[in-house]
Design an enzyme around this catalytic site. Structure first.
Site, PDB file in Angstrom:
ATOM      1  N   CYS A 147      20.074  -1.881  33.157  1.00  0.00           N
ATOM      2  CA  CYS A 147      21.371  -2.507  32.911  1.00  0.00           C
ATOM      3  C   CYS A 147      21.742  -3.438  34.061  1.00  0.00           C
ATOM      4  O   CYS A 147      22.237  -4.546  33.845  1.00  0.00           O
ATOM      5  CB  CYS A 147      22.449  -1.443  32.718  1.00  0.00           C
ATOM      6  SG  CYS A 147      24.087  -2.123  32.380  1.00  0.00           S
ATOM      7  N   CYS A 170      25.746   4.382  31.731  1.00  0.00           N
ATOM      8  CA  CYS A 170      26.977   3.612  31.903  1.00  0.00           C
ATOM      9  C   CYS A 170      27.671   3.268  30.591  1.00  0.00           C
ATOM     10  O   CYS A 170      28.892   3.250  30.535  1.00  0.00           O
ATOM     11  CB  CYS A 170      26.682   2.338  32.693  1.00  0.00           C
ATOM     12  SG  CYS A 170      25.524   1.212  31.882  1.00  0.00           S
TER      13      CYS A 170
END
Length: 356
Positions: free
Chosen positions: A102, A198
């Protein structure tokens, strides 16, 4: 160029860390633009997601300091790039780290393509630091807070991404950040740190995997005896070194091996069995952040823990190494990133994928 002359973007997540980053910049007389990256699922009726609360927090903090907040939608890029990486690795029986990808593909990747290219610096709430050596090379370096240090999550970013990255609270301890947030009456001063991946928020990781891969029942076998002790619902729900969540009596049981072709999970019985440890293992495709290869004597991490493990690297060529740890490591699993640091666990060289 002085900071006042730089065009600065702050990535606000809704958490306390990035909020204190904004405070610190404003305190220095800067007026950065704030961005909230949208990567959460859209099916709100199906997924219990905290994205809405994150955005509310980010909005409140940006307004408090008179900075504009823009939402940058990276939903499609996330689910096409990071999710595909995660699901493909899990299907192959590996243990991926979506947060690592990410940072590389979204926070310093897709965001840069959409908006970040207009800015000189991109500030985030990561617990990490940087330094520049005598040759002008920029290095990713560790935070003084060993528990919160996040250099392992940044160890796959590119050198050009690190050049623009700024970590204004990277020199602080988490407790210091909380004190500042309380003192400044930030709306999220007492908000708990996010746990897990996340983008998932409150979504259960196994439910997420089940959504894409379903279930594939198979045998669970005791490694030492060959005895069948039960059935699993899919090898992708389990990882090497796992102890919790097995659901079998007579434990504890540790996952020590997976046969993907036969869909068999092998477990070992007892407390900390030797079969759950490895001291020597290969890593492939080592990614150097700034082009510098690691020395022979290093320290490393294979998961997000405060400890750094001393080791010797044996170079095999083409970015492949064999790691010879000074002591056995628990739960070494293929697909994990092995993050390499110098002997003093100060500078981070990068990371490679464990291949057993």
């Amino acid at each position: 160029m002085k900071l006042n002359d730089k065009h600065i973007a702050v990535l606000l997540s809704g958490g306390v860390d990035s909020s204190v980053v904004l405070y610190e910049l404003v305190r220095q007389g800067l007026c950065p633009d704030c961005f909230y990256i949208k990567i959460g699922p859209e099916e709100t009726e199906e997924w219990d997601c905290s994205s809405e609360e994150d955005l509310e927090m980010a909005t409140a903090v940006s307004h408090k300091y008179g900075c504009r907040l823009e939402i940058v939608d990276c939903h499609r890029e996330y689910w096409e790039q990071v999710t595909s990486y995660t699901i493909n690795k899990v299907r192959e029986g590996m243990t991926p780290n979506p947060d690592v990808m990410c940072n590389r593909l979204i926070k310093f990747g897709a965001f840069h393509e959409k908006r970040g290219h207009d800015y000189d610096l991109i500030a985030t709430g990561h617990y990490a630091q940087t330094e520049t050596d005598d040759e002008g090379r920029k290095w990713l370096t560790t935070s003084p807070d060993p528990v919160k240090d996040q250099t392992d999550f940044l160890a796959q970013i590119y050198g050009w991404q690190l050049q623009k990255a700024w970590f204004p609270i990277g020199h602080m301890m988490k407790d210091e950040v909380r004190v500042i947030a309380e003192r400044e009456h930030l709306v999220n001063a007492r908000r708990k740190d996010s746990q897990g991946i996340c983008f998932l928020g409150k979504i259960n990781y196994n439910d997420y995997i089940r959504r894409y891969l379903g279930e594939l029942p198979g045998d669970v076998i005791e490694l030492e005896t060959g005895k069948r002790i039960g059935q699993h619902r899919g090898h992708w729900f389990h990882t090497i070194g796992q102890r919790k969540g097995m659901g079998f009596g007579g434990g504890p049981w540790f996952v020590v091996k997976k046969d993907i072709a036969q869909n068999i999970i092998y477990v070992s019985h007892g407390y900390d069995p030797q079969t759950a440890y490895r001291q020597d293992f290969p890593i492939c495709d080592f990614h150097s952040i700034n082009g510098q290869l690691p020395p022979e004597q290093v320290t490393l991490k294979i998961r997000h823990t405060p400890e750094f493990i001393p080791a010797r690297l044996e170079q095999k060529g083409n970015g492949d190494y064999v790691v010879h740890a000074h002591s056995p490591i628990h739960g070494v699993a293929p697909g994990q990133f092995c993050v390499i640091y110098d002997e003093h666990h100060h500078r981070c060289y990068g990371s490679g994928e464990i291949t057993l």
